[in-house]
Enzyme design. Structure first.
Site, short mmCIF file in Angstrom:
data_model
loop_
_atom_site.label_atom_id
_atom_site.label_comp_id
_atom_site.label_asym_id
_atom_site.label_seq_id
_atom_site.Cartn_x
_atom_site.Cartn_y
_atom_site.Cartn_z
N TYR A 68 6.05 24.52 -19.69
CA TYR A 68 7.41 24.96 -19.39
C TYR A 68 7.63 26.31 -20.06
O TYR A 68 7.35 26.47 -21.25
CB TYR A 68 8.42 23.94 -19.91
CG TYR A 68 9.87 24.29 -19.64
CD1 TYR A 68 10.36 24.32 -18.34
CD2 TYR A 68 10.74 24.57 -20.69
CE1 TYR A 68 11.69 24.64 -18.09
CE2 TYR A 68 12.08 24.89 -20.44
CZ TYR A 68 12.55 24.93 -19.14
OH TYR A 68 13.87 25.24 -18.90
N ASP A 111 3.20 31.44 -25.13
CA ASP A 111 4.59 31.00 -25.21
C ASP A 111 4.69 30.08 -26.43
O ASP A 111 4.38 28.89 -26.36
CB ASP A 111 5.00 30.27 -23.93
CG ASP A 111 6.46 29.84 -23.98
OD1 ASP A 111 7.05 29.85 -25.07
OD2 ASP A 111 6.98 29.47 -22.91
N LYS A 150 13.74 28.66 -30.24
CA LYS A 150 13.94 27.43 -31.00
C LYS A 150 13.97 27.62 -32.52
O LYS A 150 15.03 27.93 -33.06
CB LYS A 150 12.93 26.38 -30.55
CG LYS A 150 13.17 26.08 -29.04
CD LYS A 150 12.44 24.93 -28.45
CE LYS A 150 12.98 24.65 -27.05
NZ LYS A 150 12.01 24.63 -25.99
C1 LIG Z 1 12.26 25.45 -24.66
C2 LIG Z 1 11.18 26.30 -24.15
C3 LIG Z 1 11.43 27.47 -23.41
C4 LIG Z 1 12.81 27.86 -22.98
O1 LIG Z 1 13.66 28.15 -24.05
P1 LIG Z 1 15.25 28.04 -23.82
O2 LIG Z 1 15.81 28.52 -25.11
O3 LIG Z 1 15.54 26.61 -23.52
O4 LIG Z 1 15.59 28.92 -22.68
C5 LIG Z 1 10.37 28.27 -23.06
N1 LIG Z 1 9.10 27.93 -23.39
C6 LIG Z 1 8.83 26.83 -24.08
C7 LIG Z 1 7.41 26.52 -24.45
C8 LIG Z 1 9.84 25.95 -24.46
O5 LIG Z 1 9.55 24.82 -25.10
#
Ligand SMILES: *Cc1c(COP(=O)(O)O)cnc(C)c1O
Length: 429
Positions: A147, A235, A263
């Site tokens: 994701y 990511d 996060k």
């Molecule tokens: C949560 C997440 C995102 C998106 O971040 P948001 O602050 O929810 O937009 C992107 N990449 C990874 C790996 C994530 O876990």
């Protein structure tokens, strides 16, 4: 805790559904895949959340990652309180943005410049635009089950809530928007051609449950990108500043070209960041031709919270975080084994996953088979009834925090033991 007796979870959920789609502002929070009514949080402290009915839960959701120090850590609260008193947004640069960028670059080897955004979604979306801009190439490679936020070109075969809802991608995304996105299976190094601008990967996949990279996978991506002249994007929105000071790049000894964060670095405030070498980041406006912006980017509340969190994340913190996760893993695995419930808890450092299968999945197909085998909802509700909150979906990771003490781990393991016997009894009956 004083509370309004008319504000039950049930009553609020009913009202919420009238004015908010599905009653939630992010689909992962809905209880659709586990059934039942979501608990509405009134407040939280350390390892606990309290719902509007005054019920307390040991919380392993921790806002899906930001709560690495636990909820409402005094240092973070005080930093935000003081920052708020100085004004909440200026539209001009601040000292704390500089401190934040310096702190991040000091921790992550190879990271020379960062730009702050308001979410992880924005960070990855902007980083992909930058990668396309500096390479002059169109194609993005991503892996099924990873994701990268909810931007159009990256939702396809997404993990987390996209997977939970059984959606292949999303309605409302045009064929054009995904025409330049290639999806490959996780843990297999894809062949890259000269059209590939960037390969995006979660260095530990944490949005299809927890799927660890197999030995050689990340290095294989590094080599394939170098051979094809493509950029490698980690990511690290979940892994960044969580696995260790330098995140997944340090943990696995593989350096990407571009990093994305979120996060953890906001301490619960809306934030994201992307960064790279000075050379790559110079492609970004106002230095270069790749445009990216944000009214609230580098927000003073977010940078205050982020700096407070990073200040708490010293070497001892990472040792503690990992030992807490290991104790939880061991305890829960023991509880399941004793009850005869087949389960596996993959762990990478302080990151933990749970699948009700024999073996840890290696890719999205395997993760999906085990996440959808019907075992998670009874586990989830058994734990919730016993005062332990896991994510209401089988595709999320487990987030123990620095605030979870031995007492909470013991209570969680006891709840898992009771829940596991219940699951075993019910599956026999
Ligand atoms: C949560 C997440 C995102 C998106 O971040 P948001 O602050 O929810 O937009 C992107 N990449 C990874 C790996 C994530 O876990």
């Amino acid at each position: 805790m004083s509370r309004d007796q008319s504000l039950t979870n049930e009553a609020l959920f009913e009202r919420a559904q009238r004015v908010i789609p599905g009653g939630v502002n992010s689909p992962v929070r809905a209880f659709r895949s586990v059934g039942g009514t979501p608990y509405f949080v009134a407040e939280a402290s350390g390892p606990f959340v309290y719902d509007v009915e005054g019920r307390r839960y040991i919380d392993y959701v921790q806002s899906y990652g930001p709560g690495i120090c636990g909820h409402a850590h005094p240092a973070v609260v005080e930093a935000v309180r003081q920052a708020a008193g100085r004004g909440t947004s200026y539209g001009a640069p601040t000292r704390d943005e500089v401190l934040m960028a310096e702190e991040m670059c000091a921790r992550v080897v190879g990271l020379e410049m960062v730009r702050l955004t308001n979410s992880g979604t924005e960070a990855v979306m902007s980083a992909v635009r930058l990668a396309r801009g500096v390479t002059g190439r169109p194609t993005v490679v991503k892996f099924a089950g990873c994701y990268h936020g909810h931007s159009d070109s990256l939702l396809v075969a997404g993990g987390s809530g996209v997977a939970q809802q059984g959606l292949a991608g999303s309605e409302g995304v045009t064929a054009g928007a995904v025409a330049d996105t290639i999806v490959a299976p996780y843990n297999v190094v894809p062949e890259l051609d000269e059209s590939v601008a960037v390969v995006c990967v979660e260095p530990v996949a944490a949005n299809m449950g927890l799927v660890a990279p197999e030995p050689g996978f990340l290095q294989g991506l590094r080599d394939a990108c170098d051979a094809a002249g493509a950029l490698l994007l980690f990511d690290e929105v979940i892994t960044g500043f969580r696995l260790c000071r330098g995140g997944a790049a340090e943990w696995f000894g593989v350096r990407p070209d571009i990093w994305c964060f979120g996060k953890v670095i906001g301490g619960g405030l809306p934030v994201g960041a992307f960064g790279a070498s000075t050379e790559i980041m110079s492609g970004l406006a106002p230095l270069g031709g790749v445009y990216q912006a944000g009214t609230l980017s580098g927000n003073p509340l977010a940078t205050a919270a982020g700096l407070a969190v990073l200040g708490l994340l010293d070497d001892d913190a990472y040792v503690l975080l990992e030992s807490t996760a290991a104790a939880l893993q061991e305890g829960m695995a023991g509880a399941f084994a004793a009850a005869g419930v087949t389960a596996v808890l993959p762990r990478v450092g302080p990151l933990l996953g749970l699948f009700f299968t024999e073996d840890a999945p290696r890719d999205f197909d395997e993760a999906r088979k085990s996440a959808d085998n019907g075992r998670y909802p009874p586990f989830f509700h058994g734990m919730l009834r016993r005062g332990v909150a896991f994510a209401p979906g089988a595709y999320e990771a487990i987030f123990p925090s620095l605030a979870h003490t031995e007492a909470e781990i013991e209570a969680t393991v006891a709840a898992a033991a009771a829940t596991a016997s219940e699951m075993e009894r019910d599956s026999e009956g």
